[in-house]
Design an enzyme around this catalytic site. Structure first.
Site, PDB file in Angstrom:
ATOM      1  N   ASP A  31     -38.941  -2.915   4.503  1.00 50.19           N
ATOM      2  CA  ASP A  31     -38.512  -1.945   3.503  1.00 50.19           C
ATOM      3  C   ASP A  31     -38.866  -0.548   4.018  1.00 50.19           C
ATOM      4  O   ASP A  31     -39.964  -0.305   4.527  1.00 50.19           O
ATOM      5  CB  ASP A  31     -39.204  -2.216   2.163  1.00 50.19           C
ATOM      6  CG  ASP A  31     -38.528  -1.475   1.017  1.00 50.19           C
ATOM      7  OD1 ASP A  31     -37.982  -2.141   0.115  1.00 50.19           O
ATOM      8  OD2 ASP A  31     -38.555  -0.221   1.013  1.00 50.19           O
ATOM      9  N   ASN A  83     -35.363  -7.738  -8.105  1.00 48.11           N
ATOM     10  CA  ASN A  83     -34.997  -6.811  -9.170  1.00 48.11           C
ATOM     11  C   ASN A  83     -33.511  -7.030  -9.447  1.00 48.11           C
ATOM     12  O   ASN A  83     -32.696  -7.020  -8.515  1.00 48.11           O
ATOM     13  CB  ASN A  83     -35.257  -5.367  -8.740  1.00 48.11           C
ATOM     14  CG  ASN A  83     -36.736  -5.075  -8.593  1.00 48.11           C
ATOM     15  OD1 ASN A  83     -37.555  -5.638  -9.307  1.00 48.11           O
ATOM     16  ND2 ASN A  83     -37.077  -4.199  -7.668  1.00 48.11           N
ATOM     17  N   GLY A  89     -34.825  -2.032 -12.038  1.00 49.22           N
ATOM     18  CA  GLY A  89     -35.232  -1.400 -10.783  1.00 49.22           C
ATOM     19  C   GLY A  89     -34.356  -1.691  -9.603  1.00 49.22           C
ATOM     20  O   GLY A  89     -34.671  -1.277  -8.480  1.00 49.22           O
ATOM     21  N   GLN A  90     -33.248  -2.413  -9.801  1.00 50.01           N
ATOM     22  CA  GLN A  90     -32.378  -2.681  -8.648  1.00 50.01           C
ATOM     23  C   GLN A  90     -31.620  -1.415  -8.268  1.00 50.01           C
ATOM     24  O   GLN A  90     -30.937  -0.808  -9.106  1.00 50.01           O
ATOM     25  CB  GLN A  90     -31.378  -3.818  -8.955  1.00 50.01           C
ATOM     26  CG  GLN A  90     -30.561  -4.205  -7.727  1.00 50.01           C
ATOM     27  CD  GLN A  90     -29.640  -5.399  -7.947  1.00 50.01           C
ATOM     28  OE1 GLN A  90     -29.490  -5.901  -9.067  1.00 50.01           O
ATOM     29  NE2 GLN A  90     -29.015  -5.851  -6.873  1.00 50.01           N
ATOM     30  N   SER A  91     -31.765  -1.003  -7.022  1.00 50.83           N
ATOM     31  CA  SER A  91     -31.086   0.208  -6.553  1.00 50.83           C
ATOM     32  C   SER A  91     -30.069  -0.096  -5.457  1.00 50.83           C
ATOM     33  O   SER A  91     -29.187   0.721  -5.195  1.00 50.83           O
ATOM     34  CB  SER A  91     -32.105   1.233  -6.042  1.00 50.83           C
ATOM     35  OG  SER A  91     -32.839   0.696  -4.972  1.00 50.83           O
ATOM     36  N   HIS A  96     -31.383  -9.096  -2.784  1.00 49.70           N
ATOM     37  CA  HIS A  96     -32.490  -9.125  -1.832  1.00 49.70           C
ATOM     38  C   HIS A  96     -33.760  -9.551  -2.549  1.00 49.70           C
ATOM     39  O   HIS A  96     -33.971  -9.203  -3.704  1.00 49.70           O
ATOM     40  CB  HIS A  96     -32.702  -7.753  -1.176  1.00 49.70           C
ATOM     41  CG  HIS A  96     -32.773  -6.624  -2.164  1.00 49.70           C
ATOM     42  ND1 HIS A  96     -31.647  -6.066  -2.724  1.00 49.70           N
ATOM     43  CD2 HIS A  96     -33.826  -5.961  -2.705  1.00 49.70           C
ATOM     44  CE1 HIS A  96     -32.000  -5.105  -3.563  1.00 49.70           C
ATOM     45  NE2 HIS A  96     -33.319  -5.026  -3.576  1.00 49.70           N
ATOM     46  N   HIS A  98     -37.695  -8.975  -2.402  1.00 49.91           N
ATOM     47  CA  HIS A  98     -38.821  -8.243  -1.821  1.00 49.91           C
ATOM     48  C   HIS A  98     -39.916  -9.280  -1.539  1.00 49.91           C
ATOM     49  O   HIS A  98     -40.203 -10.124  -2.396  1.00 49.91           O
ATOM     50  CB  HIS A  98     -39.393  -7.237  -2.822  1.00 49.91           C
ATOM     51  CG  HIS A  98     -38.457  -6.140  -3.212  1.00 49.91           C
ATOM     52  ND1 HIS A  98     -38.561  -4.860  -2.700  1.00 49.91           N
ATOM     53  CD2 HIS A  98     -37.417  -6.109  -4.079  1.00 49.91           C
ATOM     54  CE1 HIS A  98     -37.621  -4.089  -3.242  1.00 49.91           C
ATOM     55  NE2 HIS A  98     -36.918  -4.811  -4.091  1.00 49.91           N
TER      56      HIS A  98
END
Ligand code: AMP
Length: 110
Positions: A31, A83, A89-91, A96, A98
């Site tokens: 990340d 997320n 919080g998913q951007s 994916h 984390h």
């Protein structure tokens, strides 16, 4: 490949990333904005926007990749987070996981 997807561009090497592990179906890279000493992203090579769109085979392939990765790196204690949705919080809308490790992790998360 979805043309405007950041992680599809990483898969296609159009954008650089620090690759850590790869198998037939999944890719793992660091990340760019780590929240712990170990902060990796596990993604399927096939594009799915979020966990909600994943089929059962791809879901298990991501979990299998997390198992292979953590075993290879000798990580025994870690948190895996998907997320899902902007409010959670998913951007980046390429699913994916984390994988976060290397320090004490509080619960509940913020
Ligand atoms: P999320 O907010 O759950 O969608 O997670 C997206 C993650 O992607 C964030 O933790 C970002 O720091 C990370 N990220 C964004 N751009 C890059 C990039 N170019 N390389 C690696 N990680 C990235």
């Amino acid at each position: 490949m979805t043309s405007n997807c950041l992680f599809c561009k990483i898969i296609n090497k159009e954008i650089p990333a620090e690759f850590i592990y790869e198998n037939e179906n999944s890719l793992v890279f660091k990340d760019i904005n780590p929240v712990a000493p170990t902060h990796l992203l596990v993604i399927p090579k096939k594009h799915f926007s979020s966990l909600k769109d994943l089929d059962s085979i791809s879901s298990s392939q991501i979990i299998q990749c997390i198992q292979e990765l953590t075993s290879k790196l000798g990580i025994t204690d870690f948190r895996s987070v998907f997320n899902t949705g902007a409010k959670a919080g998913q951007s980046v809308f390429h699913v994916h996981a984390h994988v976060i490790a290397g320090r004490e992790l509080d619960w509940p998360p913020g």
